[in-house]
Design a protein around this motif. Structure first.
Motif, short mmCIF file in Angstrom:
data_model
loop_
_atom_site.label_atom_id
_atom_site.label_comp_id
_atom_site.label_asym_id
_atom_site.label_seq_id
_atom_site.Cartn_x
_atom_site.Cartn_y
_atom_site.Cartn_z
N GLY A 113 12.63 -17.18 58.30
CA GLY A 113 11.78 -16.87 59.44
C GLY A 113 12.39 -15.72 60.23
N ALA A 114 11.55 -14.81 60.69
CA ALA A 114 12.04 -13.61 61.37
C ALA A 114 11.36 -13.43 62.72
CB ALA A 114 11.85 -12.37 60.50
N GLY A 115 11.26 -14.54 63.47
CA GLY A 115 10.74 -14.48 64.83
C GLY A 115 11.89 -14.47 65.83
N PRO A 116 11.58 -14.66 67.11
CA PRO A 116 12.62 -14.62 68.15
C PRO A 116 13.80 -15.54 67.88
CG PRO A 116 10.46 -14.58 69.17
CD PRO A 116 10.23 -14.82 67.70
N ALA A 117 13.53 -16.79 67.49
CA ALA A 117 14.63 -17.74 67.28
C ALA A 117 15.55 -17.26 66.17
CB ALA A 117 14.07 -19.12 66.96
N GLY A 118 14.98 -16.73 65.10
CA GLY A 118 15.79 -16.24 64.00
C GLY A 118 16.64 -15.05 64.39
N PHE A 119 16.06 -14.12 65.16
CA PHE A 119 16.82 -12.95 65.58
C PHE A 119 17.91 -13.30 66.57
CE2 PHE A 119 13.51 -10.42 63.57
CZ PHE A 119 14.27 -9.39 63.03
N TYR A 120 17.63 -14.26 67.45
CA TYR A 120 18.68 -14.67 68.38
C TYR A 120 19.81 -15.40 67.65
CZ TYR A 120 15.76 -13.29 72.32
OH TYR A 120 15.02 -12.56 73.21
N ALA A 121 19.47 -16.12 66.58
CA ALA A 121 20.52 -16.75 65.78
C ALA A 121 21.39 -15.68 65.12
CB ALA A 121 19.91 -17.67 64.73
N ALA A 122 20.75 -14.65 64.58
CA ALA A 122 21.50 -13.55 63.97
C ALA A 122 22.38 -12.85 65.00
CB ALA A 122 20.53 -12.56 63.33
N ARG B 244 12.65 -4.31 70.63
CA ARG B 244 13.68 -3.27 70.52
C ARG B 244 15.05 -3.89 70.26
NH1 ARG B 244 10.67 -0.62 74.88
NH2 ARG B 244 12.13 -1.46 76.44
N VAL B 245 15.28 -5.04 70.89
CA VAL B 245 16.54 -5.76 70.65
C VAL B 245 16.58 -6.25 69.20
CG1 VAL B 245 17.91 -7.78 71.30
CG2 VAL B 245 16.70 -6.45 73.06
N TYR B 246 15.49 -6.82 68.74
CA TYR B 246 15.45 -7.34 67.37
C TYR B 246 15.61 -6.20 66.36
CZ TYR B 246 13.18 -11.20 69.91
OH TYR B 246 12.87 -12.20 70.80
N ARG C 167 17.33 -3.49 66.66
CA ARG C 167 18.74 -3.10 66.56
C ARG C 167 19.52 -4.09 65.70
NH1 ARG C 167 17.96 -1.61 72.13
NH2 ARG C 167 18.81 -3.59 72.87
N ILE C 168 19.17 -5.36 65.81
CA ILE C 168 19.82 -6.37 64.96
C ILE C 168 19.47 -6.12 63.50
CG2 ILE C 168 19.90 -8.83 64.40
CD1 ILE C 168 19.30 -9.34 67.41
N LEU C 169 18.18 -5.86 63.25
CA LEU C 169 17.72 -5.64 61.87
C LEU C 169 18.36 -4.40 61.26
CD1 LEU C 169 15.75 -6.98 59.89
CD2 LEU C 169 13.98 -5.43 60.73
N ALA C 170 18.68 -3.43 62.09
CA ALA C 170 19.27 -2.18 61.58
C ALA C 170 20.74 -2.32 61.20
CB ALA C 170 19.11 -1.08 62.64
N ARG C 171 21.36 -3.42 61.57
CA ARG C 171 22.79 -3.60 61.28
C ARG C 171 23.06 -3.60 59.77
NH1 ARG C 171 25.92 -6.12 65.62
NH2 ARG C 171 27.53 -6.43 64.01
N GLU C 172 24.19 -3.07 59.40
CA GLU C 172 24.56 -3.00 57.98
C GLU C 172 24.69 -4.39 57.36
OE1 GLU C 172 27.50 -3.68 54.97
OE2 GLU C 172 28.00 -3.85 57.11
N GLU C 173 25.07 -5.37 58.17
CA GLU C 173 25.29 -6.72 57.65
C GLU C 173 24.00 -7.49 57.42
OE1 GLU C 173 26.28 -5.46 60.58
OE2 GLU C 173 28.22 -6.27 61.23
#
Length: 467
Positions: free
Chosen positions: A15-24, A65-67, A69-75
């Motif tokens: 899942g790639a909604g808010p909860a998933g991005f905040y977990a990442a 925009r926050v999400y 930046r997380i998605l753009a991370r190399e990891e």
């Protein structure tokens, strides 16, 4: 880069909604070294921020925009257009990851359980919201907006959103990212009156005050409240003492009641009803024509909860369209424990448990967001919720607890490629995003959405992966 050589802890977030991005985000801020893969059923990320937040609330959507930046991370990698339970199994993940985080939200609706609920013209709010937001699963939904009267069952923010979108002048939505098909249908709408039904009293309504106050600022729309329905009992009065939001709601509703009594013209009306419950959907020729409602009274329970009980007094509220907004439920995933009664994935603070009655934890598997706690809170609520779950994951990591079973050769990309699954990676999403925003710019809109998975896959083009 050889991800395995760095000995990173591998985490799958489903899942790639808010909860998933905040977990990442919580994982990436920690001391561990993580490789994170998002597995998402839809081609596009961001979940309810894209598919659930009302189009006239663009400021809320800026959180993407926050999400991003997380998605753009190399990891971090993204596997969009991949369905767990169809394209791959939970065991496939357990063979390739140390930890799995389920961030799948609540993707279906709760039922009213009354006669006539399935009649044509009766819809779940989930479906209506997804339709006007361009969710691919609901692109083909149809709503009869040729009627003048609509009833929305529910007193939460989703019910408020539905009423507001139905009553907005289409011109005010034309500059948003509302789906084009919805904008066209709303442009031809004849809806003039929306009635919201709340089973409990105004002191128990769960909408937030900014959303309630918006009806006082929409051109051509007046809010109607019967002052008699704002009279509350002593227990309800006492419950307001420590709840500032509901105090503000009562003040706003009282203002609407006074303004209505003073008279004035209005092109469109939203009416708030309290202490009433639908008990039957009325139809004529197989279509909704009204809702029979029963008057309620409140009974205080020992834990302070105010339960609504029917009094036997009934009336019929006419309508040509019924929207049911009484809560969302999760959807089961094959191989993952699920609590049918609550519509969530059973968990102990975020650790997945064997069942709703067996609190033995499933090693290395976790739940965040609505899948964990049910449909409550706002987008920001998921940040602390996810952080709490990640703390448990880190505790387990430190003690060697994980979900990994016999290692499979190759990673997820190899597996999907061998099965011919067409997944969309970060580059593919970038192409979709650029296409949508590019279409919106000449029209002064944030974006013009693609509303089918086929269109999205086509635009993603060479970035669609099928190794």
């Amino acid at each position: 880069m050889d991800r395995a050589a760095k000995r990173r802890t591998r985490v799958a977030i489903v899942g790639a909604g808010p909860a998933g991005f905040y977990a990442a985000e919580s994982l990436l801020r920690g001391e561990g070294d993580f490789a994170i893969d998002f597995v998402n059923r839809l081609p596009t990320p961001f979940g309810l921020v894209r598919d659930g937040v009302a189009p006239d609330h663009q400021a809320i959507k800026s959180v993407t925009r926050v999400y991003a930046r997380i998605l753009a991370r190399e990891e971090v990698r993204y596997f969009g257009n991949v369905t767990l339970g169809r394209d791959l199994s939970v065991d496939d993940l357990r063979q390739r990851y140390d930890h799995i985080v389920y961030a799948v939200g609540a993707q279906s609706d709760r039922r009213l359980g009354i006669p006539g609920e399935e009649i044509e013209g009766s819809h779940a709010a989930f479906e209506f919201v997804a339709w006007y937001n361009g969710h691919p699963d609901y692109r083909g939904s149809r709503f009869d907006l040729s009627c003048e009267e609509v009833v929305v069952v529910g007193n939460g923010n989703v019910a408020i959103d539905v009423a507001r979108i139905l009553l907005h002048a289409p011109a005010t939505l034309a500059g948003t990212d509302i789906a084009d098909h919805a904008l066209e249908a709303l442009g031809a709408s004849r809806v003039r009156r929306v009635t919201l039904l709340g089973r409990r009293g105004p002191a128990q309504a769960s909408f937030t005050n900014p959303e309630l106050r918006e009806f006082g600022r929409i051109d051509g729309v007046r809010a109607q409240v019967d002052a008699a329905e704002l009279e509350i009992d002593a227990a309800s009065e006492a419950s307001l003492a420590e709840n500032v939001v509901r105090q503000r709601n009562m003040k706003t509703l009282a203002g609407y009641a006074a303004a209505w009594e003073s008279g004035g013209d209005s092109e469109r009306t939203v009416r708030f009803r309290f202490l009433v419950s639908p008990i039957e959907v009325i139809s004529d020729g197989g279509r909704v024509t009204g809702v029979r409602i029963e008057r309620n009274r409140l009974v205080a329970l020992e834990d302070g909860y105010m339960r609504a009980e029917g009094t036997g007094e009934t009336e019929v509220v006419p309508c040509g369209l019924l929207i049911r907004s009484v809560g969302y439920r999760g959807v089961p995933i094959p191989g993952v424990p699920y609590c049918e009664r609550r519509g969530i994935f059973p968990n102990a603070g975020g650790r997945l448990t064997a069942s709703a009655t067996d609190d033995a934890t499933v090693p290395g598997e976790y739940v965040v967001g609505w899948a964990k706690r049910g449909p409550s809170g706002v987008i920001g609520t998921n940040k602390a919720d996810a952080a709490a779950t990640v703390r448990l994951l880190l505790e387990d990591l430190a003690t060697g607890v994980n979900c990994r079973r016999d290692d499979a050769e190759g990673d997820l990309a190899d597996l999907l490629g061998s099965r011919g699954v067409r997944w969309i990676d970060k580059n593919g999403w970038g192409r979709i995003d650029a296409h949508e925003t590019g279409r919106g710019k000449p029209e002064g809109r944030p974006r013009v959405k693609l509303c089918t998975a086929g269109e999205m896959v086509a635009i993603a083009g060479e970035a669609v992966r099928t190794r």
